[in-house]
Design an enzyme around this catalytic site. Sequence first.
Site, short mmCIF file in Angstrom:
data_model
loop_
_atom_site.label_atom_id
_atom_site.label_comp_id
_atom_site.label_asym_id
_atom_site.label_seq_id
_atom_site.Cartn_x
_atom_site.Cartn_y
_atom_site.Cartn_z
CD GLU A 1 -2.76 -1.24 -0.04
OE1 GLU A 1 -3.07 -0.18 -0.64
OE2 GLU A 1 -3.09 -2.36 -0.47
CG HIS B 1 -1.11 1.04 -4.50
ND1 HIS B 1 -0.90 0.80 -5.84
CD2 HIS B 1 -1.54 -0.15 -3.98
CE1 HIS B 1 -1.18 -0.46 -6.12
NE2 HIS B 1 -1.56 -1.06 -5.01
#
Length: 352
Positions: free
Chosen positions: A21, A24
Amino acid sequence: MSVLYVLLGILLFGILIAIHELGHFTVAKLCGVKVEEFSIGMGHVLFKRQKGETQYSLRAIPIGGFCAMEGEDEASDSPRAFVNQPPWKKVLILVAGSFMNFLLGIVIVFILFSSAQGFRAPVLAGFIDNCPYEGENALQAGDRIHKIDGHRVYQFYDISDFLAQGDGTYDIVVIRDGKKVELKDFELKPIQYEGQQKKMYGFTLGVDEPTLGNKLRHTWNTTMEFGRMVWMGLEQLVKGQVSVKEMAGPVGIVDLMAETGQHSASVGDALFNIFYFGAFIAVNLAIMNMLPIPALDGGRVFLLLVTLIIEKITRKKLNPKYEGYIHAAGMILLLALMAFVMFNDIVRLVMR
């Protein structure tokens, strides 16, 4: 000690999710996209903190995480919304998570190999007397086995694995004096040698010195081997050679990590084996997330490309909500699969 291994497995799995994550998140920020929430875990919020425009959250169920960007699956007038970014930015953001997992796998393996005293290598060190496979137009000492029947040889054990799959005649590519040499239709079968108890191929494998170059080489080759293992597993799943019931989710993965630690000869070996397995899981996550399945990053990239083609043909901009519906449906199916896999993981733990 087993509890510590379980906790270490949970921590390592959490790090893999967080790194994904974070990929991203970092690229989204660099591309000027508004990130509304960065979360580790799913479900009920245990902890949250607002910093600037982004809420940072820790959620109760450690089976995933997300980086929620404005305008992911819906229209938005904001120039900073994901939906309004050029395609190349969208692709960079979407692939960043898998890239970070893959990079983490490489880093873990390199750290584990940094103290290695040498590496068993797919290099021919020598031959038994009267071996028929040694010669000017055959195998020679110092040859590094590069491919067998088109299969790339990354590790020394690949040689026996690929030879076992064949019929005794192979197309072999070796690296000799820095050049590729191809041995077409080369017959290579185990034979009985005098003084030996079983049939053998008649050659021995060497060792690569622990130089920086060889550490980097074996780090890369190990990571590539991990990737091939993942693809082989997917192929077996598609062909029905393995059942969905044999898949492992977060619970099963943490249990496997703990079991790996418990069956190791020492604490040092346990840590090495757990992190080695963690590197494999990191590469696994990188590949799985890029599959063209709705709700996964690969599915988003695939639908992005499909949308571009449709808009190019029709010259009309598609409403992003339709893509959102597809991903929502994919997420429901994905969560159902995760629940099924988790149930099987728990059953295996209880029945053991």
